[in-house]
Design a protein around this motif. Structure first.
Motif, PDB file in Angstrom:
ATOM      1  N   ASP A   1       0.846  -1.190   0.000  1.00 42.03           N
ATOM      2  CA  ASP A   1       0.000   0.000   0.000  1.00 42.03           C
ATOM      3  C   ASP A   1       0.885   1.245   0.000  1.00 42.03           C
ATOM      4  O   ASP A   1       1.699   1.424   0.915  1.00 42.03           O
ATOM      5  N   PRO A   2       0.778   2.141  -0.999  1.00 44.49           N
ATOM      6  CA  PRO A   2       1.632   3.343  -1.029  1.00 44.49           C
ATOM      7  C   PRO A   2       1.479   4.222   0.213  1.00 44.49           C
ATOM      8  O   PRO A   2       2.439   4.873   0.633  1.00 44.49           O
ATOM      9  N   ALA A   3       0.274   4.245   0.805  1.00 45.34           N
ATOM     10  CA  ALA A   3       0.057   5.060   2.000  1.00 45.34           C
ATOM     11  C   ALA A   3       0.891   4.557   3.176  1.00 45.34           C
ATOM     12  O   ALA A   3       1.185   5.322   4.102  1.00 45.34           O
ATOM     13  N   TRP A   4       1.272   3.289   3.160  1.00 46.41           N
ATOM     14  CA  TRP A   4       2.065   2.704   4.240  1.00 46.41           C
ATOM     15  C   TRP A   4       3.394   3.431   4.408  1.00 46.41           C
ATOM     16  O   TRP A   4       3.880   3.611   5.521  1.00 46.41           O
ATOM     17  N   TRP A   5       3.973   3.856   3.304  1.00 47.49           N
ATOM     18  CA  TRP A   5       5.291   4.484   3.331  1.00 47.49           C
ATOM     19  C   TRP A   5       5.216   6.009   3.420  1.00 47.49           C
ATOM     20  O   TRP A   5       6.208   6.644   3.778  1.00 47.49           O
ATOM     21  N   GLY A   6       4.072   6.599   3.107  1.00 47.60           N
ATOM     22  CA  GLY A   6       4.008   8.038   3.000  1.00 47.60           C
ATOM     23  C   GLY A   6       3.258   8.763   4.096  1.00 47.60           C
ATOM     24  O   GLY A   6       3.286   9.994   4.145  1.00 47.60           O
ATOM     25  N   PHE A   7       2.561   8.049   4.984  1.00 48.76           N
ATOM     26  CA  PHE A   7       1.754   8.696   6.011  1.00 48.76           C
ATOM     27  C   PHE A   7       2.124   8.169   7.391  1.00 48.76           C
ATOM     28  O   PHE A   7       2.706   7.097   7.529  1.00 48.76           O
ATOM     29  N   ASP A   8       1.746   8.959   8.421  1.00 52.08           N
ATOM     30  CA  ASP A   8       1.912   8.504   9.790  1.00 52.08           C
ATOM     31  C   ASP A   8       0.550   8.120  10.358  1.00 52.08           C
ATOM     32  O   ASP A   8      -0.425   7.980   9.619  1.00 52.08           O
ATOM     33  N   MET A   9       0.479   7.963  11.680  1.00 52.97           N
ATOM     34  CA  MET A   9      -0.759   7.515  12.318  1.00 52.97           C
ATOM     35  C   MET A   9      -1.462   8.656  13.070  1.00 52.97           C
ATOM     36  O   MET A   9      -2.277   8.403  13.955  1.00 52.97           O
ATOM     37  N   ALA A  10      -1.173   9.903  12.726  1.00 52.00           N
ATOM     38  CA  ALA A  10      -1.789  11.044  13.399  1.00 52.00           C
ATOM     39  C   ALA A  10      -3.306  11.033  13.177  1.00 52.00           C
ATOM     40  O   ALA A  10      -3.777  11.068  12.035  1.00 52.00           O
ATOM     41  N   GLY A  11      -4.062  10.960  14.270  1.00 53.44           N
ATOM     42  CA  GLY A  11      -5.519  10.971  14.198  1.00 53.44           C
ATOM     43  C   GLY A  11      -6.139   9.723  13.627  1.00 53.44           C
ATOM     44  O   GLY A  11      -7.344   9.711  13.333  1.00 53.44           O
ATOM     45  N   GLN A  12      -5.365   8.669  13.469  1.00 58.02           N
ATOM     46  CA  GLN A  12      -5.859   7.436  12.845  1.00 58.02           C
ATOM     47  C   GLN A  12      -6.067   6.352  13.900  1.00 58.02           C
ATOM     48  O   GLN A  12      -5.106   5.930  14.548  1.00 58.02           O
ATOM     49  N   PRO A  13      -7.292   5.870  14.113  1.00 58.19           N
ATOM     50  CA  PRO A  13      -7.521   4.759  15.053  1.00 58.19           C
ATOM     51  C   PRO A  13      -6.811   3.494  14.565  1.00 58.19           C
ATOM     52  O   PRO A  13      -6.793   3.196  13.362  1.00 58.19           O
ATOM     53  N   VAL A  14      -6.216   2.754  15.487  1.00 62.58           N
ATOM     54  CA  VAL A  14      -5.435   1.577  15.098  1.00 62.58           C
ATOM     55  C   VAL A  14      -6.320   0.435  14.618  1.00 62.58           C
ATOM     56  O   VAL A  14      -5.835  -0.481  13.937  1.00 62.58           O
ATOM     57  N   ASN A  15      -7.611   0.453  14.983  1.00 61.41           N
ATOM     58  CA  ASN A  15      -8.496  -0.648  14.597  1.00 61.41           C
ATOM     59  C   ASN A  15      -9.294  -0.345  13.343  1.00 61.41           C
ATOM     60  O   ASN A  15     -10.305  -0.991  13.062  1.00 61.41           O
ATOM     61  N   ARG A  16      -8.844   0.659  12.575  1.00 65.08           N
ATOM     62  CA  ARG A  16      -9.502   1.001  11.323  1.00 65.08           C
ATOM     63  C   ARG A  16      -8.465   1.149  10.220  1.00 65.08           C
ATOM     64  O   ARG A  16      -7.279   1.363  10.487  1.00 65.08           O
ATOM     65  N   ALA A  17      -8.936   1.058   8.987  1.00 69.57           N
ATOM     66  CA  ALA A  17      -8.029   1.168   7.845  1.00 69.57           C
ATOM     67  C   ALA A  17      -7.521   2.599   7.716  1.00 69.57           C
ATOM     68  O   ALA A  17      -8.196   3.559   8.090  1.00 69.57           O
ATOM     69  N   GLY A  18      -6.299   2.733   7.164  1.00 66.63           N
ATOM     70  CA  GLY A  18      -5.723   4.049   6.931  1.00 66.63           C
ATOM     71  C   GLY A  18      -4.444   4.259   7.707  1.00 66.63           C
ATOM     72  O   GLY A  18      -4.048   3.446   8.547  1.00 66.63           O
ATOM     73  N   GLY A  19      -3.814   5.380   7.421  1.00 65.48           N
ATOM     74  CA  GLY A  19      -2.562   5.686   8.092  1.00 65.48           C
ATOM     75  C   GLY A  19      -1.379   4.952   7.484  1.00 65.48           C
ATOM     76  O   GLY A  19      -1.513   4.171   6.540  1.00 65.48           O
ATOM     77  N   GLY A  20      -0.224   5.235   8.019  1.00 63.09           N
ATOM     78  CA  GLY A  20       0.998   4.604   7.530  1.00 63.09           C
ATOM     79  C   GLY A  20       2.025   4.457   8.626  1.00 63.09           C
ATOM     80  O   GLY A  20       1.729   4.625   9.811  1.00 63.09           O
ATOM     81  N   ILE A  21       3.238   4.176   8.214  1.00 69.10           N
ATOM     82  CA  ILE A  21       4.293   3.876   9.178  1.00 69.10           C
ATOM     83  C   ILE A  21       5.504   4.775   8.982  1.00 69.10           C
ATOM     84  O   ILE A  21       6.589   4.474   9.470  1.00 69.10           O
ATOM     85  N   ALA A  22       5.328   5.893   8.282  1.00 69.74           N
ATOM     86  CA  ALA A  22       6.455   6.786   8.006  1.00 69.74           C
ATOM     87  C   ALA A  22       7.101   7.301   9.284  1.00 69.74           C
ATOM     88  O   ALA A  22       8.326   7.443   9.363  1.00 69.74           O
ATOM     89  N   HIS A  23       6.292   7.548  10.325  1.00 67.59           N
ATOM     90  CA  HIS A  23       6.849   8.074  11.581  1.00 67.59           C
ATOM     91  C   HIS A  23       7.767   7.066  12.256  1.00 67.59           C
ATOM     92  O   HIS A  23       8.792   7.431  12.837  1.00 67.59           O
ATOM     93  N   ALA A  24       7.418   5.768  12.177  1.00 64.60           N
ATOM     94  CA  ALA A  24       8.252   4.735  12.789  1.00 64.60           C
ATOM     95  C   ALA A  24       9.522   4.485  11.982  1.00 64.60           C
ATOM     96  O   ALA A  24      10.599   4.255  12.550  1.00 64.60           O
ATOM     97  N   ILE A  25       9.418   4.534  10.655  1.00 64.97           N
ATOM     98  CA  ILE A  25      10.601   4.334   9.816  1.00 64.97           C
ATOM     99  C   ILE A  25      11.604   5.462  10.041  1.00 64.97           C
ATOM    100  O   ILE A  25      12.804   5.226  10.218  1.00 64.97           O
ATOM    101  N   ILE A  26      11.108   6.695  10.050  1.00 59.96           N
ATOM    102  CA  ILE A  26      11.999   7.840  10.252  1.00 59.96           C
ATOM    103  C   ILE A  26      12.637   7.781  11.633  1.00 59.96           C
ATOM    104  O   ILE A  26      13.843   8.037  11.799  1.00 59.96           O
ATOM    105  N   GLY A  27      11.849   7.453  12.645  1.00 60.95           N
ATOM    106  CA  GLY A  27      12.407   7.344  13.992  1.00 60.95           C
ATOM    107  C   GLY A  27      13.502   6.300  14.083  1.00 60.95           C
ATOM    108  O   GLY A  27      14.560   6.531  14.685  1.00 60.95           O
ATOM    109  N   THR A  28      13.277   5.144  13.475  1.00 65.90           N
ATOM    110  CA  THR A  28      14.283   4.087  13.488  1.00 65.90           C
ATOM    111  C   THR A  28      15.550   4.517  12.773  1.00 65.90           C
ATOM    112  O   THR A  28      16.670   4.335  13.283  1.00 65.90           O
ATOM    113  N   LEU A  29      15.408   5.100  11.584  1.00 68.93           N
ATOM    114  CA  LEU A  29      16.583   5.500  10.813  1.00 68.93           C
ATOM    115  C   LEU A  29      17.371   6.604  11.518  1.00 68.93           C
ATOM    116  O   LEU A  29      18.610   6.583  11.516  1.00 68.93           O
ATOM    117  N   VAL A  30      16.679   7.559  12.140  1.00 66.61           N
ATOM    118  CA  VAL A  30      17.370   8.643  12.841  1.00 66.61           C
ATOM    119  C   VAL A  30      18.121   8.096  14.048  1.00 66.61           C
ATOM    120  O   VAL A  30      19.295   8.432  14.281  1.00 66.61           O
TER     121      VAL A  30
END
Length: 294
Positions: free
Chosen positions: A53-82
């Motif tokens: 899913d392209p959104a997986w790489w380009g979005f974070d989870m701001a305002g996104q419930p974890v039990n619903r579709a949507g959001g991404g993992i960009a915040h976790a990838i950036i945190g790990t790399l930094v």
């Protein structure tokens, strides 16, 4: 004596022993590969839909419930790399220079023996112990806040001994004749190390560094203790909460068992595997392109 008489035919017993040994070797290799293949297949099958899913790489989870579709993992990838980048900037020079001292300069000195002993101790320190030590020193004693930099300090304690041990072994296998030939030409020792020894051992050193990076990239105890989670992207490693892939997996593990939560959990695991694989392939390319061929 004829040619036929010179060669003694191999006995049936020796042939049978050779066959048994061959079967045992290949059998143990298959047994060693089965868990790895099974693990990779499970992670890929369960996490592929999220990763594609392209959104997986380009979005974070701001305002996104974890039990619903949507959001991404960009915040976790950036945190790990930094966090891993800061850890590498600190650990690689310390680890490589320490190994150079142990191999080229220590010569059985007291400082060399003490350094080797301390490296051996740090090699076996669990990540939770390193995290608790940094928490007691950095946060409790010095009064700093929890942050990604505190995580990096804990990861340094785990990464440095791996780099030291690997670099030390790679430097020891460089033929002594290369050093002696350089000394015979009047080249100073420090220049011999920089221009002869290190380039010759570059391939193994880079591979060892990437193995150390791969190990610390998946550590969960430091991020669980030393930094708070956040659903947004935070580039500042010195201030504020900062998510990472291991921390995000822990969040999803405790968030329930809905389909979306499990999809994110497996997708995060696959993302971490892909990042580690990319780093290892990059290390292979660098070591192959820039190492000295003997």
């Amino acid at each position: 004596m004829t040619t036929t008489e010179m060669f003694v035919p191999i006995s049936t017993t020796r042939k049978a022993k050779d066959k048994v040994a061959t079967v045992l070797i290949y059998g143990t290799m298959v047994l060693a590969l089965l868990p790895l293949v099974w693990l990779l297949a499970t992670v890929v099958m369960n996490g592929l839909s999220a990763v594609l899913d392209p959104a997986w790489w380009g979005f974070d989870m701001a305002g996104q419930p974890v039990n619903r579709a949507g959001g991404g993992i960009a915040h976790a990838i950036i945190g790990t790399l930094v966090q891993v980048a800061v850890t590498s900037i600190i650990s690689i020079p310390i680890g490589v220079l320490t190994a150079i001292y142990l191999v080229e300069y220590a010569n059985g000195s007291l400082l060399g023996r003490v350094t080797t002993f301390m490296v051996d101790i740090l090699t076996g320190v669990p990540s939770i112990v390193a995290a608790l030590f940094v928490y007691a020193m950095w946060i409790t004693m010095f009064g700093f806040n929890r942050s990604g930099f505190a995580v990096s300090i804990a990861l340094v304690l785990l990464m440095v001994p791996i780099i030291v041990r690997n670099t030390e072994e790679m430097l020891r296998i460089v033929p002594m004749e290369l050093r002696e030939a350089s000394y015979a030409l009047g080249v100073p020792k420090w220049k011999t190390i920089c221009t002869i020894v290190l380039p010759t051992a570059l391939s193994g050193i880079v591979t060892g560094i990437m193995l150390a990076v791969a190990r610390v990239m998946g550590e969960s105890a430091p991020v669980l203790i030393l930094v708070g989670s956040t659903p947004i992207i935070n580039w500042n490693v010195f201030e504020g909460n900062q998510n990472s892939l291991p921390l995000f997996m822990l969040q999803m593990y405790g968030a329930g068992s809905s389909d979306y939560v499990l999809q994110r959990l497996w997708g995060t695991a696959l993302t971490l595997v892909l990042l580690v694989a990319f780093l290892m392939l990059s290390a292979r390319f660098i070591s192959k392109k820039f190492s000295v061929k003997l």
